[in-house]
Design a protein around this motif. Structure first.
Motif, PDB file in Angstrom:
ATOM      1  N   SER A  64       0.828  -1.209   0.000  1.00  0.00           N
ATOM      2  CA  SER A  64       0.000   0.000   0.000  1.00  0.00           C
ATOM      3  C   SER A  64       0.859   1.255   0.000  1.00  0.00           C
ATOM      4  O   SER A  64       0.570   2.217  -0.726  1.00  0.00           O
ATOM      5  N   PHE A  65       1.931   1.265   0.788  1.00  0.00           N
ATOM      6  CA  PHE A  65       2.817   2.432   0.812  1.00  0.00           C
ATOM      7  C   PHE A  65       3.500   2.630  -0.535  1.00  0.00           C
ATOM      8  O   PHE A  65       3.685   3.766  -0.991  1.00  0.00           O
ATOM      9  N   ALA A  66       3.884   1.519  -1.180  1.00  0.00           N
ATOM     10  CA  ALA A  66       4.473   1.633  -2.516  1.00  0.00           C
ATOM     11  C   ALA A  66       3.466   2.184  -3.520  1.00  0.00           C
ATOM     12  O   ALA A  66       3.800   3.011  -4.371  1.00  0.00           O
ATOM     13  N   ALA A  67       2.206   1.740  -3.412  1.00  0.00           N
ATOM     14  CA  ALA A  67       1.163   2.254  -4.301  1.00  0.00           C
ATOM     15  C   ALA A  67       0.900   3.734  -4.037  1.00  0.00           C
ATOM     16  O   ALA A  67       0.645   4.505  -4.975  1.00  0.00           O
ATOM     17  N   ILE A  68       0.969   4.157  -2.786  1.00  0.00           N
ATOM     18  CA  ILE A  68       0.774   5.571  -2.456  1.00  0.00           C
ATOM     19  C   ILE A  68       1.877   6.420  -3.077  1.00  0.00           C
ATOM     20  O   ILE A  68       1.615   7.479  -3.671  1.00  0.00           O
ATOM     21  N   LEU A 135       1.132  -6.328  -8.598  1.00  0.00           N
ATOM     22  CA  LEU A 135       0.135  -6.064  -7.563  1.00  0.00           C
ATOM     23  C   LEU A 135       0.114  -4.587  -7.189  1.00  0.00           C
ATOM     24  O   LEU A 135      -0.964  -3.979  -7.059  1.00  0.00           O
ATOM     25  N   VAL A 136       1.289  -3.991  -7.032  1.00  0.00           N
ATOM     26  CA  VAL A 136       1.361  -2.569  -6.695  1.00  0.00           C
ATOM     27  C   VAL A 136       0.795  -1.719  -7.836  1.00  0.00           C
ATOM     28  O   VAL A 136       0.066  -0.741  -7.598  1.00  0.00           O
ATOM     29  N   MET A 137       1.103  -2.098  -9.077  1.00  0.00           N
ATOM     30  CA  MET A 137       0.542  -1.375 -10.215  1.00  0.00           C
ATOM     31  C   MET A 137      -0.983  -1.469 -10.227  1.00  0.00           C
ATOM     32  O   MET A 137      -1.680  -0.494 -10.528  1.00  0.00           O
ATOM     33  N   GLY A 193      -5.522  11.507   0.018  1.00  0.00           N
ATOM     34  CA  GLY A 193      -5.535  10.430  -0.977  1.00  0.00           C
ATOM     35  C   GLY A 193      -4.749   9.222  -0.530  1.00  0.00           C
ATOM     36  O   GLY A 193      -5.107   8.084  -0.850  1.00  0.00           O
ATOM     37  N   ALA A 194      -3.687   9.445   0.239  1.00  0.00           N
ATOM     38  CA  ALA A 194      -2.872   8.329   0.719  1.00  0.00           C
ATOM     39  C   ALA A 194      -3.637   7.457   1.696  1.00  0.00           C
ATOM     40  O   ALA A 194      -3.580   6.222   1.631  1.00  0.00           O
ATOM     41  N   PHE A 195      -4.390   8.075   2.619  1.00  0.00           N
ATOM     42  CA  PHE A 195      -5.160   7.287   3.578  1.00  0.00           C
ATOM     43  C   PHE A 195      -6.282   6.521   2.878  1.00  0.00           C
ATOM     44  O   PHE A 195      -6.576   5.372   3.237  1.00  0.00           O
ATOM     45  N   LEU A 196      -6.916   7.132   1.887  1.00  0.00           N
ATOM     46  CA  LEU A 196      -7.942   6.417   1.127  1.00  0.00           C
ATOM     47  C   LEU A 196      -7.325   5.250   0.361  1.00  0.00           C
ATOM     48  O   LEU A 196      -7.905   4.156   0.303  1.00  0.00           O
ATOM     49  N   THR A 197      -6.159   5.471  -0.221  1.00  0.00           N
ATOM     50  CA  THR A 197      -5.471   4.395  -0.934  1.00  0.00           C
ATOM     51  C   THR A 197      -5.115   3.253   0.001  1.00  0.00           C
ATOM     52  O   THR A 197      -5.293   2.075  -0.331  1.00  0.00           O
ATOM     53  N   PHE A 198      -4.621   3.596   1.183  1.00  0.00           N
ATOM     54  CA  PHE A 198      -4.250   2.557   2.141  1.00  0.00           C
ATOM     55  C   PHE A 198      -5.464   1.751   2.575  1.00  0.00           C
ATOM     56  O   PHE A 198      -5.397   0.519   2.691  1.00  0.00           O
ATOM     57  N   SER A 199      -6.580   2.418   2.798  1.00  0.00           N
ATOM     58  CA  SER A 199      -7.798   1.714   3.209  1.00  0.00           C
ATOM     59  C   SER A 199      -8.282   0.773   2.118  1.00  0.00           C
ATOM     60  O   SER A 199      -8.750  -0.335   2.408  1.00  0.00           O
ATOM     61  N   ILE A 200      -8.183   1.190   0.858  1.00  0.00           N
ATOM     62  CA  ILE A 200      -8.641   0.353  -0.245  1.00  0.00           C
ATOM     63  C   ILE A 200      -7.719  -0.843  -0.442  1.00  0.00           C
ATOM     64  O   ILE A 200      -8.168  -1.985  -0.588  1.00  0.00           O
ATOM     65  N   CYS A 201      -6.422  -0.593  -0.437  1.00  0.00           N
ATOM     66  CA  CYS A 201      -5.454  -1.656  -0.727  1.00  0.00           C
ATOM     67  C   CYS A 201      -5.352  -2.673   0.400  1.00  0.00           C
ATOM     68  O   CYS A 201      -5.027  -3.839   0.154  1.00  0.00           O
ATOM     69  N   LEU A 202      -5.613  -2.243   1.626  1.00  0.00           N
ATOM     70  CA  LEU A 202      -5.433  -3.152   2.759  1.00  0.00           C
ATOM     71  C   LEU A 202      -6.391  -4.336   2.692  1.00  0.00           C
ATOM     72  O   LEU A 202      -6.008  -5.467   3.008  1.00  0.00           O
ATOM     73  N   GLY A 203      -7.637  -4.102   2.295  1.00  0.00           N
ATOM     74  CA  GLY A 203      -8.605  -5.191   2.260  1.00  0.00           C
ATOM     75  C   GLY A 203      -8.916  -5.708   0.869  1.00  0.00           C
ATOM     76  O   GLY A 203      -9.885  -6.454   0.706  1.00  0.00           O
ATOM     77  N   GLU A 204      -8.117  -5.328  -0.147  1.00  0.00           N
ATOM     78  CA  GLU A 204      -8.384  -5.759  -1.518  1.00  0.00           C
ATOM     79  C   GLU A 204      -8.169  -7.267  -1.646  1.00  0.00           C
ATOM     80  O   GLU A 204      -7.194  -7.821  -1.135  1.00  0.00           O
ATOM     81  N   PHE A 205      -9.080  -7.935  -2.357  1.00  0.00           N
ATOM     82  CA  PHE A 205      -9.038  -9.395  -2.444  1.00  0.00           C
ATOM     83  C   PHE A 205      -8.737  -9.920  -3.848  1.00  0.00           C
ATOM     84  O   PHE A 205      -7.925 -10.829  -4.012  1.00  0.00           O
ATOM     85  N   VAL A 206      -9.371  -9.357  -4.873  1.00  0.00           N
ATOM     86  CA  VAL A 206      -9.331  -9.952  -6.210  1.00  0.00           C
ATOM     87  C   VAL A 206      -7.909  -9.976  -6.764  1.00  0.00           C
ATOM     88  O   VAL A 206      -7.419 -11.022  -7.203  1.00  0.00           O
ATOM     89  N   LEU A 207      -7.242  -8.837  -6.782  1.00  0.00           N
ATOM     90  CA  LEU A 207      -5.890  -8.769  -7.349  1.00  0.00           C
ATOM     91  C   LEU A 207      -4.929  -9.678  -6.603  1.00  0.00           C
ATOM     92  O   LEU A 207      -4.188 -10.451  -7.216  1.00  0.00           O
TER      93      LEU A 207
END
Length: 271
Positions: A64-68, A135-137, A193-207
């Motif tokens: 998530s931090f890398a994606a941010i 995954l990060v992409m 935007g970083a906190f929203l990204t972290f919240s989304i990526c933390l529980g993401e399942f499909v990818l």
């Protein structure tokens, strides 16, 4: 005339709060019943003491931090350049930023596998590090609508043209202007935007699941299939973490960019 109490608005707010809080309370109460006949935190102790929980949470946090970081480096210069030089392309860029909300994640991940599979010129899926990059992409693409909106709103609140002209008059290059002037002035927007990204990526399942990565989302699903009380405890912990991130987002978003506490002036007592 004195305005009366908005009864209808109050009822709607209470019903909306009950819709979210009652199931959460039921899950919390169920998570305390792991020991028969008494309420205990045994389910939480079991989850927090698991090495798999710590490893998957750490993996997802790093991804998530890398994606941010990648998202900020991609979105901030793009929004800045479009607002400064290409305002006519802004509707096109906004439409492209909303595509991840339309295209399902399963289509995205199968596209990644197809493009970067074993028969590709760049076979990233053949190694663990390459799959982590994919995954990060994917996380960057999924969080693009939220990062773009946050940065775009932050950029609209400042006069980027005047700041750019002032920086260029002092001899700053365009890259130095973006890094030293634009980024600090939209810091609160980037943090939001970083906190929203972290919240989304933390529980993401499909990818994470289809790329076979040891992430937190697949761990939550697998735990729900194997146990009864631990998934409820994990859900409460996830909600608490998400709410904490939302509170931090609100805290950082309300700070004015570039404000620093000034030191008190010292007055001389000598005549």
């Amino acid at each position: 005339m004195r305005r009366g109490t908005p009864i209808l608005s109050t009822v709607i707010v209470l019903l909306g709060a009950a819709y979210f809080l009652v199931p959460l309370y039921a899950a919390f109460q169920f998570s305390l019943q792991m020991k028969r006949g008494e309420l205990s935190l045994e389910a939480y102790r079991s989850v927090l003491s698991s090495s798999v929980f710590l490893s998957t949470l750490t993996f997802s946090a790093v991804a998530s931090f890398a994606a941010i970081a990648m998202g900020a480096l991609l979105v901030v210069p793009t929004v800045y350049w479009v607002r400064l030089k290409l305002p006519r392309l802004r509707p096109v860029v906004e439409f492209l930023s909303l595509l991840p909300l339309i295209i399902p994640p399963v289509v995205l991940v199968f596209g990644h596998i197809r493009l970067f599979g074993s028969n590709s010129v760049l076979p990233l899926t053949m190694t663990a590090s390459g799959t982590n990059v994919l995954l990060v992409m994917g996380y960057v693409v999924l969080s693009l609508p939220y990062m773009f909106r946050a940065v775009d709103n932050g950029m609209a609140a400042i006069d980027i043209r005047t700041l750019t002209e002032a920086a260029e008059s002092l001899g700053a290059s365009r890259i130095r202007t973006i890094a030293g002037v634009i980024f600090p002035n939209v810091r609160s927007a980037i943090v939001s935007g970083a906190f929203l990204t972290f919240s989304i990526c933390l529980g993401e399942f499909v990818l994470a699941s289809l790329l076979n990565r040891p992430a937190f989302g697949p761990y939550m699903v697998q735990l729900g299939q194997d146990y009864a009380y631990e998934p409820a405890a994990l859900a409460i912990l996830s909600f608490a973490l998400t709410w904490t991130l939302m509170a931090l987002m609100q805290l950082f978003a309300t700070r004015s960019p570039g404000r620093r506490r000034r030191a008190p002036l010292k007055t001389s007592t000598t005549p």
